[in-house]
Write a protein that holds these residues in place. Structure first.
Motif, mmCIF file in Angstrom:
data_model
loop_
_atom_site.group_PDB
_atom_site.id
_atom_site.type_symbol
_atom_site.label_atom_id
_atom_site.label_comp_id
_atom_site.label_asym_id
_atom_site.label_seq_id
_atom_site.Cartn_x
_atom_site.Cartn_y
_atom_site.Cartn_z
ATOM 1 N N ALA A 247 -8.567 7.100 -5.590
ATOM 2 C CA ALA A 247 -8.067 6.712 -4.537
ATOM 3 C C ALA A 247 -8.741 5.207 -3.810
ATOM 4 O O ALA A 247 -9.684 5.413 -3.999
ATOM 5 N N ASP A 248 -8.236 4.248 -2.701
ATOM 6 C CA ASP A 248 -8.342 3.505 -2.333
ATOM 7 C C ASP A 248 -8.916 4.410 -0.940
ATOM 8 O O ASP A 248 -10.254 3.405 -0.020
ATOM 9 N N ASN A 249 -8.607 4.948 -0.314
ATOM 10 C CA ASN A 249 -8.774 5.433 0.859
ATOM 11 C C ASN A 249 -8.277 6.996 0.878
ATOM 12 O O ASN A 249 -7.449 7.173 0.057
ATOM 13 N N ARG B 217 0.919 -1.444 0.353
ATOM 14 C CA ARG B 217 -0.061 0.195 0.136
ATOM 15 C C ARG B 217 1.094 0.944 0.113
ATOM 16 O O ARG B 217 2.219 1.055 0.446
ATOM 17 N N LEU B 218 0.314 1.943 -0.345
ATOM 18 C CA LEU B 218 1.672 3.585 -0.708
ATOM 19 C C LEU B 218 0.623 4.163 -0.503
ATOM 20 O O LEU B 218 -0.571 4.621 -0.543
ATOM 21 N N ARG B 219 0.658 5.348 0.544
ATOM 22 C CA ARG B 219 0.265 6.406 1.411
ATOM 23 C C ARG B 219 0.711 7.947 0.671
ATOM 24 O O ARG B 219 1.667 7.897 1.331
ATOM 25 N N VAL B 220 0.269 8.681 0.028
ATOM 26 C CA VAL B 220 0.527 9.982 -0.309
ATOM 27 C C VAL B 220 -0.029 11.200 0.402
ATOM 28 O O VAL B 220 -1.169 11.146 0.328
ATOM 29 N N SER B 221 1.520 12.232 1.228
ATOM 30 C CA SER B 221 0.520 12.850 1.703
ATOM 31 C C SER B 221 1.170 14.045 1.664
ATOM 32 O O SER B 221 2.338 14.012 1.420
ATOM 33 N N ILE B 222 0.189 15.335 1.809
ATOM 34 C CA ILE B 222 0.433 16.515 0.831
ATOM 35 C C ILE B 222 0.255 18.029 1.740
ATOM 36 O O ILE B 222 -0.720 17.608 2.817
ATOM 37 N N TRP B 223 1.364 18.376 2.518
ATOM 38 C CA TRP B 223 0.670 19.207 3.725
ATOM 39 C C TRP B 223 1.223 20.504 3.432
ATOM 40 O O TRP B 223 1.310 20.885 2.489
ATOM 41 N N ASP B 224 0.455 21.664 3.854
ATOM 42 C CA ASP B 224 0.663 23.221 3.353
ATOM 43 C C ASP B 224 0.269 23.773 4.524
ATOM 44 O O ASP B 224 -0.579 23.521 5.455
ATOM 45 N N GLU C 69 -4.268 6.947 -0.358
ATOM 46 C CA GLU C 69 -3.645 5.839 -0.063
ATOM 47 C C GLU C 69 -4.050 4.885 -1.872
ATOM 48 O O GLU C 69 -5.457 4.959 -2.389
ATOM 49 N N LEU C 70 -3.062 3.790 -2.328
ATOM 50 C CA LEU C 70 -3.901 3.119 -3.214
ATOM 51 C C LEU C 70 -2.619 1.569 -2.423
ATOM 52 O O LEU C 70 -1.772 1.809 -2.481
ATOM 53 N N THR C 71 -3.340 0.532 -3.630
ATOM 54 C CA THR C 71 -3.266 -0.735 -3.409
ATOM 55 C C THR C 71 -2.995 -0.736 -5.151
ATOM 56 O O THR C 71 -3.828 -0.381 -5.968
#
Length: 170
Positions: free
Chosen positions: A135-137, A84-91, A158-160
């Motif tokens: 996205a999956d989530n 599973r890949l989680r991509v986060s963006i903070w601003d 998140e992506l799988t």
């Protein structure tokens, strides 16, 4: 004389967690830099099958972060268990856009599909809708002013590799 040759590497994804973080200036080129970095990381970790969807969704979130905040942004890529890949963006903008201010529900994909049909002719404002569809989530949460000296918000998805997100969006 010793000879050194590159070792063959297995391109299959490892189950070991990893994290990459990239700080992005408030600059219109940031989305492209984020996409290039993301593709390199996923390729290097044997997760290239997620690259197209991950690039699209990352580009949408980075573009929103740059467009709707005055400060820098930060991209965080994390490999979680089970590929599973989680991509986060903070601003720096603390406002979490709807519907990222509430957890996704069981019927959210159906709601998102109905919204997509209603916005078919719109020329903007569909980025978060694309994230919800592909996205999956996904989610978002505010960051307190005193938490590590930063404030703002964090949006993530998140992506799988088991699901073709483009099939759902098409």
């Amino acid at each position: 004389m010793a000879t050194v040759s590159p070792q063959e590497t297995d391109s299959a994804p490892s189950d070991q967690p990893w994290t990459y973080t990239l700080r992005l200036p408030n600059d219109p080129r940031a989305a492209r830099i984020a996409r290039v970095t993301l593709r390199a990381v996923l390729s290097g970790h044997g997760m290239a099958e997620l690259a197209e969807t991950a690039e699209l969704l990352t580009s949408e979130l980075v573009t929103n972060a740059i467009r709707h905040s005055d400060g820098p942004a930060q991209l965080r890529l994390r490999h979680l268990c089970e590929s599973r890949l989680r991509v986060s963006i903070w601003d720096t903008n603390p406002t979490i856009p709807a519907p990222f201010d509430t957890p996704p529900g069981r019927l959210d994909r159906l709601t998102a599909l109905a919204e997509a049909a209603a916005k078919a002719d719109d020329t903007h404002g569909r980025g978060l809708l694309i994230v919800r569809l592909c996205a999956d989530n996904w989610g978002g949460y505010p960051l307190a002013d005193d938490l590590f000296g930063i404030s703002g918000k964090l949006l993530w998805f998140e992506l799988t590799p088991l699901r073709s997100s483009f099939d759902i969006a098409a």
